[in-house]
Every structure is written in structure tokens, then in C-alpha cells.
Design a protein around this motif. Sequence first.
Motif, PDB file in Angstrom:
ATOM      1  N   PRO A  46       0.981  -1.393  -0.166  1.00 55.27           N
ATOM      2  CA  PRO A  46       0.136  -0.314   0.121  1.00 55.27           C
ATOM      3  C   PRO A  46       0.834   1.323   0.007  1.00 55.27           C
ATOM      4  N   HIS A  73       1.114   4.839   1.462  1.00 62.00           N
ATOM      5  CA  HIS A  73       0.873   5.842   1.647  1.00 62.00           C
ATOM      6  C   HIS A  73      -0.870   7.590   1.784  1.00 62.00           C
ATOM      7  N   ALA A  77      -4.571   5.319  -1.031  1.00 54.25           N
ATOM      8  CA  ALA A  77      -5.100   4.060  -0.445  1.00 54.25           C
ATOM      9  C   ALA A  77      -5.626   3.205  -2.144  1.00 54.25           C
TER      10      ALA A  77
END
Length: 145
Positions: free
Chosen positions: A84, A86, A89
Motif C-alpha cells: 500500500p 501511504h 489507498a
Amino acid sequence: MQNKEPILMMKKVINLFFRELDAMNTEQLQVPVSGHNMIVIEYLIHHTEPVYQRDLENHFFVRRSTVSKVLRLMEEKGMIARLPVHDDARLKQIVLTDYGRKIHEAAVGNVKVLEEKLFRNFSEEETETLRRLLMKLEHNMEEVD
């Protein structure tokens, strides 16, 4: 009589190359490794900046669904991980796992063997001519009208 159209000939050579590469990699690594897997691994090896799915779509001129399927299978096999991001998303950074790097190390030798087989009857001049012609074809296809 065999069809000698250049496009069909290129497609056939590419298919034969990747079929043999897939078989060599699968035999050596004892797991199925496709040409698509190898292309993604090679791309990731040579890019130090973060790589996302859209980068692969744009670089290889393929649809999102195609890249998504290839990445999903590579992730299932443990070749890549999707991390992922930051700030967003929706984005996932694509990184090689240690297993993906192991596959790359094994495959590099196989590619060299096949390249030698492919160009064994070519002079340096013929190889360079082919390279220039392929670059022209690539340029023609990328050209915007």
C-alpha cells in the motif's frame, strides 16, 4: 506453401522464443514461470523508483485487466508483493520478493542461451540492422497521427 508475411513471422519467432524460455525456466525452477512473468520481473529489476500497475500498462501497451491478471498470479506464486502507498489507498507499489529475484537470476542465463541460439547465424552487421529495423517499427507504431 508457408506464409512469409513479416508480421506473422515476428509473432511466430516471439512465440517460439517464449515457449522455449518458459520450458527452460519451469524445468530449472520446478515451478511454472511464464514469459509475461519474466517481462514484469525484468522491468522491476531495472527500475529503482516505485513501480505501479499503470506503469506496466503504459510501458507494455496492455490493458489494465491483462496486467491485473498477470500481477495477481505472480503475487499468488510469491514472485511479487503489492504494498500500500501511504498517500493514496488506491495505489499499490509493486515490488519483487526474494523469490522473484531468485527467478530472475536463474532466467538471465536462460535468456542468454536463447539469444545465442536466436542470433547464431547472424553477423554483427545483420544483428544491428535488425535492431534498427525493429526500432523503426516501434517508432511507427508509437507515432501519433
